[in-house]
Write a protein that holds these residues in place. Structure first.
Motif, PDB file in Angstrom:
ATOM      1  N   HIS A 108       0.857  -1.185   0.000  1.00  0.00           N
ATOM      2  CA  HIS A 108       0.000   0.000   0.000  1.00  0.00           C
ATOM      3  C   HIS A 108       0.894   1.235   0.000  1.00  0.00           C
ATOM      4  O   HIS A 108       1.864   1.287   0.751  1.00  0.00           O
ATOM      5  N   PRO A 109       0.591   2.246  -0.831  1.00  0.00           N
ATOM      6  CA  PRO A 109       1.480   3.418  -0.902  1.00  0.00           C
ATOM      7  C   PRO A 109       1.643   4.142   0.432  1.00  0.00           C
ATOM      8  O   PRO A 109       2.747   4.582   0.754  1.00  0.00           O
ATOM      9  N   LEU A 110       0.572   4.262   1.205  1.00  0.00           N
ATOM     10  CA  LEU A 110       0.699   4.950   2.494  1.00  0.00           C
ATOM     11  C   LEU A 110       1.394   4.077   3.531  1.00  0.00           C
ATOM     12  O   LEU A 110       2.075   4.581   4.423  1.00  0.00           O
ATOM     13  N   GLY A 111       1.233   2.764   3.423  1.00  0.00           N
ATOM     14  CA  GLY A 111       1.941   1.857   4.323  1.00  0.00           C
ATOM     15  C   GLY A 111       3.428   1.813   4.045  1.00  0.00           C
ATOM     16  O   GLY A 111       4.232   1.466   4.909  1.00  0.00           O
ATOM     17  N   ALA A 112       3.816   2.184   2.819  1.00  0.00           N
ATOM     18  CA  ALA A 112       5.232   2.176   2.461  1.00  0.00           C
ATOM     19  C   ALA A 112       6.006   3.286   3.160  1.00  0.00           C
ATOM     20  O   ALA A 112       7.223   3.179   3.312  1.00  0.00           O
ATOM     21  N   ILE A 113       5.321   4.335   3.594  1.00  0.00           N
ATOM     22  CA  ILE A 113       6.020   5.449   4.255  1.00  0.00           C
ATOM     23  C   ILE A 113       6.647   4.998   5.577  1.00  0.00           C
ATOM     24  O   ILE A 113       7.869   5.072   5.747  1.00  0.00           O
ATOM     25  N   PRO A 114       5.856   4.505   6.555  1.00  0.00           N
ATOM     26  CA  PRO A 114       6.510   4.057   7.795  1.00  0.00           C
ATOM     27  C   PRO A 114       7.380   2.820   7.582  1.00  0.00           C
ATOM     28  O   PRO A 114       8.391   2.659   8.256  1.00  0.00           O
ATOM     29  N   ALA A 115       6.999   1.967   6.630  1.00  0.00           N
ATOM     30  CA  ALA A 115       7.807   0.778   6.365  1.00  0.00           C
ATOM     31  C   ALA A 115       9.183   1.160   5.835  1.00  0.00           C
ATOM     32  O   ALA A 115      10.185   0.536   6.188  1.00  0.00           O
ATOM     33  N   SER A 116       9.239   2.188   5.013  1.00  0.00           N
ATOM     34  CA  SER A 116      10.528   2.645   4.479  1.00  0.00           C
ATOM     35  C   SER A 116      11.407   3.221   5.581  1.00  0.00           C
ATOM     36  O   SER A 116      12.615   2.993   5.599  1.00  0.00           O
ATOM     37  N   VAL A 117      10.790   3.958   6.488  1.00  0.00           N
ATOM     38  CA  VAL A 117      11.554   4.516   7.613  1.00  0.00           C
ATOM     39  C   VAL A 117      12.096   3.381   8.481  1.00  0.00           C
ATOM     40  O   VAL A 117      13.271   3.388   8.869  1.00  0.00           O
ATOM     41  N   LEU A 118      11.263   2.382   8.744  1.00  0.00           N
ATOM     42  CA  LEU A 118      11.693   1.247   9.560  1.00  0.00           C
ATOM     43  C   LEU A 118      12.813   0.471   8.882  1.00  0.00           C
ATOM     44  O   LEU A 118      13.849   0.193   9.498  1.00  0.00           O
ATOM     45  N   PHE A 119      12.626   0.131   7.610  1.00  0.00           N
ATOM     46  CA  PHE A 119      13.646  -0.658   6.923  1.00  0.00           C
ATOM     47  C   PHE A 119      14.913   0.158   6.721  1.00  0.00           C
ATOM     48  O   PHE A 119      16.014  -0.386   6.803  1.00  0.00           O
ATOM     49  N   GLY A 120      14.775   1.458   6.465  1.00  0.00           N
ATOM     50  CA  GLY A 120      15.957   2.320   6.371  1.00  0.00           C
ATOM     51  C   GLY A 120      16.726   2.341   7.674  1.00  0.00           C
ATOM     52  O   GLY A 120      17.965   2.312   7.683  1.00  0.00           O
ATOM     53  N   GLY A 121      16.006   2.384   8.790  1.00  0.00           N
ATOM     54  CA  GLY A 121      16.662   2.328  10.097  1.00  0.00           C
ATOM     55  C   GLY A 121      17.394   1.014  10.312  1.00  0.00           C
ATOM     56  O   GLY A 121      18.495   0.987  10.877  1.00  0.00           O
ATOM     57  N   LEU A 122      16.786  -0.084   9.847  1.00  0.00           N
ATOM     58  CA  LEU A 122      17.460  -1.380   9.958  1.00  0.00           C
ATOM     59  C   LEU A 122      18.737  -1.414   9.119  1.00  0.00           C
ATOM     60  O   LEU A 122      19.763  -1.926   9.565  1.00  0.00           O
ATOM     61  N   LEU A 123      18.672  -0.857   7.907  1.00  0.00           N
ATOM     62  CA  LEU A 123      19.859  -0.841   7.053  1.00  0.00           C
ATOM     63  C   LEU A 123      20.972   0.023   7.640  1.00  0.00           C
ATOM     64  O   LEU A 123      22.138  -0.383   7.672  1.00  0.00           O
ATOM     65  N   VAL A 124      20.616   1.202   8.124  1.00  0.00           N
ATOM     66  CA  VAL A 124      21.618   2.096   8.713  1.00  0.00           C
ATOM     67  C   VAL A 124      22.188   1.487   9.990  1.00  0.00           C
ATOM     68  O   VAL A 124      23.399   1.532  10.224  1.00  0.00           O
ATOM     69  N   GLY A 125      21.314   0.894  10.817  1.00  0.00           N
ATOM     70  CA  GLY A 125      21.794   0.235  12.030  1.00  0.00           C
ATOM     71  C   GLY A 125      22.725  -0.925  11.728  1.00  0.00           C
ATOM     72  O   GLY A 125      23.730  -1.131  12.405  1.00  0.00           O
ATOM     73  N   GLY A 126      22.390  -1.693  10.676  1.00  0.00           N
ATOM     74  CA  GLY A 126      23.257  -2.795  10.273  1.00  0.00           C
ATOM     75  C   GLY A 126      24.615  -2.302   9.802  1.00  0.00           C
ATOM     76  O   GLY A 126      25.652  -2.888  10.141  1.00  0.00           O
ATOM     77  N   ASN A 127      24.617  -1.221   9.026  1.00  0.00           N
ATOM     78  CA  ASN A 127      25.896  -0.656   8.570  1.00  0.00           C
ATOM     79  C   ASN A 127      26.716  -0.132   9.738  1.00  0.00           C
ATOM     80  O   ASN A 127      27.937  -0.273   9.769  1.00  0.00           O
ATOM     81  N   LYS A 128      26.034   0.475  10.707  1.00  0.00           N
ATOM     82  CA  LYS A 128      26.752   1.002  11.870  1.00  0.00           C
ATOM     83  C   LYS A 128      27.335  -0.143  12.703  1.00  0.00           C
ATOM     84  O   LYS A 128      28.461  -0.046  13.204  1.00  0.00           O
ATOM     85  N   MET A 129      26.569  -1.235  12.856  1.00  0.00           N
ATOM     86  CA  MET A 129      27.093  -2.404  13.574  1.00  0.00           C
ATOM     87  C   MET A 129      28.313  -2.966  12.866  1.00  0.00           C
ATOM     88  O   MET A 129      29.278  -3.388  13.509  1.00  0.00           O
ATOM     89  N   GLN A 130      28.268  -2.968  11.546  1.00  0.00           N
ATOM     90  CA  GLN A 130      29.383  -3.496  10.772  1.00  0.00           C
ATOM     91  C   GLN A 130      30.640  -2.661  10.985  1.00  0.00           C
ATOM     92  O   GLN A 130      31.734  -3.203  11.131  1.00  0.00           O
ATOM     93  N   ARG A 131      30.483  -1.333  11.013  1.00  0.00           N
ATOM     94  CA  ARG A 131      31.648  -0.459  11.185  1.00  0.00           C
ATOM     95  C   ARG A 131      32.129  -0.416  12.635  1.00  0.00           C
ATOM     96  O   ARG A 131      33.330  -0.445  12.902  1.00  0.00           O
ATOM     97  N   ALA A 132      31.197  -0.324  13.581  1.00  0.00           N
ATOM     98  CA  ALA A 132      31.585  -0.105  14.977  1.00  0.00           C
ATOM     99  C   ALA A 132      32.048  -1.381  15.671  1.00  0.00           C
ATOM    100  O   ALA A 132      33.015  -1.363  16.430  1.00  0.00           O
ATOM    101  N   VAL A 133      31.355  -2.485  15.440  1.00  0.00           N
ATOM    102  CA  VAL A 133      31.634  -3.705  16.188  1.00  0.00           C
ATOM    103  C   VAL A 133      32.248  -4.790  15.301  1.00  0.00           C
ATOM    104  O   VAL A 133      32.493  -5.896  15.756  1.00  0.00           O
TER     105      VAL A 133
END
Length: 191
Positions: free
Chosen positions: A130-155
């Motif tokens: 759903h186009p409106l459901g994609a808005i919070p889903a994108s924020v959530l998945f973007g946070g997962l991707l950024v968090g994963g990249n940060k874990m990769q660099r930091a730890v």
């Protein structure tokens, strides 16, 4: 389109010259890559929702996507609406690419997409297609991707482990939707 400075330096890196700062998208938060393209994405998601759920053309596109045989039987020109969907999808992909260039990279370069197609499919699944459901889903998945990249660099977590964790999250989300549908069907049959 190779940057003349790269040719002079002899590196011949496959990238264009930097775009002038006047055409860059404005940053919403200083010292981050969050730019006005995020606002454009939200506006486009709302416009897509209005188009698909509030217009005749959008209704026909959804009908053809759900069941082309029934749509053809109802007199809808299936090939036309399939082609229209492909054209609109390509236009939105081009818009997303231009936002990436104007907001983040500021130049054309080889391999700049970084798997955004896969991320878009996952965000669409999170948002239950759903186009409106994609808005919070994108924020959530973007946070997962950024968090994963940060874990990769930091730890120093291996990238394969990060990919496996993201794959498990996708698997659980998709399977949760399947189980919810099966449970609803059982209730209809038993109830």
């Amino acid at each position: 389109m190779i940057d003349p400075a790269e040719i002079e330096a002899g590196t011949r890196i496959a990238q264009s010259a930097p775009l002038p700062q006047q055409v860059w998208l404005t940053r919403l938060v200083p010292r981050t890559t969050l730019h006005s393209g995020a606002i454009l994405a939200i506006i486009m998601a709302i416009l897509v929702y209005i188009f698909l759920w509030r217009t005749t053309i959008g209704y026909r596109i959804r009908a053809v996507g759900l069941n082309p045989h029934a749509s053809r039987y109802a007199g809808v020109p299936v090939s036309f609406y399939q082609a229209l969907s492909l054209i609109l999808g390509g236009a939105f992909a081009g818009l997303a690419g231009s936002v990436e260039v104007l907001g983040v990279q500021h130049r054309m370069m080889e391999g700049m997409s970084g798997g955004y197609g896969f991320s878009g499919i996952v965000a669409a699944l999170f948002g239950q297609l759903h186009p409106l459901g994609a808005i919070p889903a994108s924020v959530l998945f973007g946070g997962l991707l950024v968090g994963g990249n940060k874990m990769q660099r930091a730890v120093q977590v291996p990238s394969a482990l990060i990919d496996a964790m993201l794959g498990l999250v996708v698997l659980f989300v998709v399977s949760a939707n399947i189980w919810a549908r099966k449970r609803a069907r059982r209730r209809e049959i038993n109830g």
